[in-house]
Write a protein that holds these residues in place. Structure first.
Motif, mmCIF file in Angstrom:
data_model
loop_
_atom_site.group_PDB
_atom_site.id
_atom_site.type_symbol
_atom_site.label_atom_id
_atom_site.label_comp_id
_atom_site.label_asym_id
_atom_site.label_seq_id
_atom_site.Cartn_x
_atom_site.Cartn_y
_atom_site.Cartn_z
ATOM 1 N N THR A 161 6.899 46.832 20.745
ATOM 2 C CA THR A 161 5.749 47.499 20.124
ATOM 3 C C THR A 161 6.109 48.617 19.150
ATOM 4 N N LYS A 162 7.344 49.102 19.201
ATOM 5 C CA LYS A 162 7.711 50.236 18.346
ATOM 6 C C LYS A 162 8.649 49.804 17.225
ATOM 7 N N ASP A 163 8.654 50.601 16.171
ATOM 8 C CA ASP A 163 9.516 50.322 15.016
ATOM 9 C C ASP A 163 10.856 51.047 15.091
ATOM 10 N N ARG A 164 10.982 51.955 16.051
ATOM 11 C CA ARG A 164 12.237 52.699 16.182
ATOM 12 C C ARG A 164 12.536 52.923 17.664
ATOM 13 N N VAL A 165 13.698 52.460 18.095
ATOM 14 C CA VAL A 165 14.122 52.587 19.487
ATOM 15 C C VAL A 165 15.605 52.913 19.499
ATOM 16 N N CYS A 166 15.991 53.830 20.375
ATOM 17 C CA CYS A 166 17.402 54.251 20.488
ATOM 18 C C CYS A 166 17.969 54.710 19.144
ATOM 19 N N GLY A 167 17.177 55.493 18.432
ATOM 20 C CA GLY A 167 17.637 56.038 17.169
ATOM 21 C C GLY A 167 17.868 55.003 16.092
ATOM 22 N N THR A 168 17.257 53.833 16.247
ATOM 23 C CA THR A 168 17.509 52.723 15.326
ATOM 24 C C THR A 168 16.197 52.183 14.781
ATOM 25 N N SER A 169 16.105 52.038 13.474
ATOM 26 C CA SER A 169 14.935 51.407 12.860
ATOM 27 C C SER A 169 15.026 49.905 13.078
ATOM 28 N N LEU A 170 14.008 49.347 13.696
ATOM 29 C CA LEU A 170 14.000 47.930 14.016
ATOM 30 C C LEU A 170 13.311 47.131 12.922
ATOM 31 N N ARG A 171 13.782 45.922 12.735
ATOM 32 C CA ARG A 171 13.125 45.000 11.810
ATOM 33 C C ARG A 171 11.688 44.790 12.271
ATOM 34 N N LYS A 172 10.753 44.816 11.344
ATOM 35 C CA LYS A 172 9.339 44.748 11.708
ATOM 36 C C LYS A 172 9.045 43.443 12.431
ATOM 37 N N LEU A 173 8.380 43.577 13.560
ATOM 38 C CA LEU A 173 8.026 42.427 14.382
ATOM 39 C C LEU A 173 6.536 42.148 14.225
ATOM 40 N N PRO A 174 6.152 40.928 13.826
ATOM 41 C CA PRO A 174 4.717 40.634 13.712
ATOM 42 C C PRO A 174 4.016 40.851 15.047
ATOM 43 N N GLN A 175 2.781 41.293 14.999
ATOM 44 C CA GLN A 175 2.026 41.465 16.235
ATOM 45 C C GLN A 175 1.857 40.132 16.940
ATOM 46 N N ARG A 176 1.829 40.188 18.241
ATOM 47 C CA ARG A 176 1.738 38.946 19.013
ATOM 48 C C ARG A 176 0.461 38.174 18.697
ATOM 49 N N THR A 177 -0.643 38.892 18.528
ATOM 50 C CA THR A 177 -1.918 38.226 18.258
ATOM 51 C C THR A 177 -1.868 37.445 16.939
ATOM 52 N N VAL A 178 -1.117 37.960 15.976
ATOM 53 C CA VAL A 178 -0.971 37.257 14.698
ATOM 54 C C VAL A 178 -0.246 35.927 14.912
ATOM 55 N N LEU A 179 0.829 35.967 15.691
ATOM 56 C CA LEU A 179 1.580 34.737 15.966
ATOM 57 C C LEU A 179 0.759 33.763 16.804
ATOM 58 N N GLU A 180 -0.103 34.291 17.668
ATOM 59 C CA GLU A 180 -0.996 33.419 18.435
ATOM 60 C C GLU A 180 -1.988 32.718 17.507
ATOM 61 N N ASP A 181 -2.567 33.472 16.580
ATOM 62 C CA ASP A 181 -3.531 32.888 15.633
ATOM 63 C C ASP A 181 -2.886 31.820 14.759
ATOM 64 N N LEU A 182 -1.592 32.001 14.450
ATOM 65 C CA LEU A 182 -0.869 31.031 13.628
ATOM 66 C C LEU A 182 -0.372 29.829 14.440
ATOM 67 N N GLY A 183 -0.554 29.888 15.746
ATOM 68 C CA GLY A 183 -0.091 28.801 16.599
ATOM 69 C C GLY A 183 1.391 28.835 16.899
ATOM 70 N N VAL A 184 2.043 29.945 16.563
ATOM 71 C CA VAL A 184 3.481 30.079 16.820
ATOM 72 C C VAL A 184 3.728 30.366 18.297
ATOM 73 N N LEU A 185 2.836 31.155 18.901
ATOM 74 C CA LEU A 185 2.946 31.498 20.315
ATOM 75 C C LEU A 185 1.672 31.091 21.043
ATOM 76 N N ASP A 186 1.828 30.696 22.300
ATOM 77 C CA ASP A 186 0.671 30.478 23.148
ATOM 78 C C ASP A 186 0.108 31.826 23.576
ATOM 79 N N VAL A 187 -1.180 31.844 23.901
ATOM 80 C CA VAL A 187 -1.791 33.071 24.389
ATOM 81 C C VAL A 187 -1.113 33.458 25.690
ATOM 82 N N ARG A 188 -0.694 34.699 25.760
ATOM 83 C CA ARG A 188 0.041 35.167 26.946
ATOM 84 C C ARG A 188 -0.918 35.458 28.080
#
Length: 236
Positions: A161-188
């Motif tokens: 859920t965060k963009d920065r962890v352990c002093g490190t900028s993380l590559r942006k992760l699409p929100q789960r709901t977006v991937l669900e709407d695209l059919g990439v992930l099943d609803v959790r």
């Protein structure tokens, strides 16, 4: 000094011809100031030289906290080992074994961090979400040099859920709901789903009992009224 020079050549993007992750030199998934501090650190020079996927397990088993940098921007052993993993680029099965073994919790945390940095979004969710039920304790080194208590499930939630962890900028992760709407992930389905349904059923039963109880009380009152009990001044 030769080890330090070799490391700097490896981390230099100019002329890099090795394997890439997300179309770049893997170690560049960490920011340059962080990489420079890691290369200069005592732990990197003494503990990360000439190790492989197997001996890295020994190093991870020996650490006792997670974190990024602390004090005068000193990198934690956790962060140094994360960069070593980026340098080694172990096979997927090895990374998953790091993650799923249960003996060394800091090795699991290190693997989760590496997966968040390097895997594609669908895999990140699919592989890390099961750890949201892992309540093993972790110590986290804070920026002021102190310690704080956290848990693997909280650490994984931060990674998701965060963009920065352990002093490190993380590559942006699409929100789960977006991937669900695209059919990439099943609803959790929530692990608490059945318990919440049971609570809802209990609430419905309580409400039904209250309604029925109130009806009976009204009925008995009505019956008492019909038994000749005076309820108005005219009856007197």
């Amino acid at each position: 000094m030769s080890h330090q020079a070799d490391a700097k050549r490896l981390f230099d993007s100019r002329g890099y011809a090795g394997a890439t992750i997300h179309n770049q030199n893997p170690v560049h998934l960490l920011e340059k100031p962080v990489r420079d501090r890691i290369i200069e650190s005592y732990y990197w020079k003494e503990q990360c030289f000439a190790i492989n996927e197997a001996t890295l397990c020994d190093r991870a088993a020996a650490i006792s906290f997670i974190g990024g940098t602390y004090g005068q921007q000193k990198p934690t052993p956790f962060l140094c080992l994360a960069m070593k993993l980026l340098q080694l680029m172990p096979e997927r099965d090895i990374v998953l074994e790091y993650l799923r073994q249960e003996e060394f919790k800091y090795l699991s945390a290190l693997a989760a961090f590496y997966i968040r940095l390097t895997f594609e979004a669908k895999e990140v969710y699919g592989i890390l979400e099961p750890l949201l039920g892992d309540w093993r304790k972790l110590r986290r080194r804070t920026r002021d040099g102190g310690y704080a208590l956290t848990y693997i499930d909280q650490f994984v939630d931060d990674l998701l859920t965060k963009d920065r962890v352990c002093g490190t900028s993380l590559r942006k992760l699409p929100q789960r709901t977006v991937l669900e709407d695209l059919g990439v992930l099943d609803v959790r389905e929530s692990a608490l789903g059945e318990e919440l349904e049971a609570l809802d059923d209990d609430d419905d039963e309580v409400m039904e009992m209250e309604v029925n109880g109130g009806g009976e009380e009204d009925l008995s009152t009505s019956e008492r009224n019909g038994n000749g009990v005076a309820h108005s001044d005219s009856d007197g």
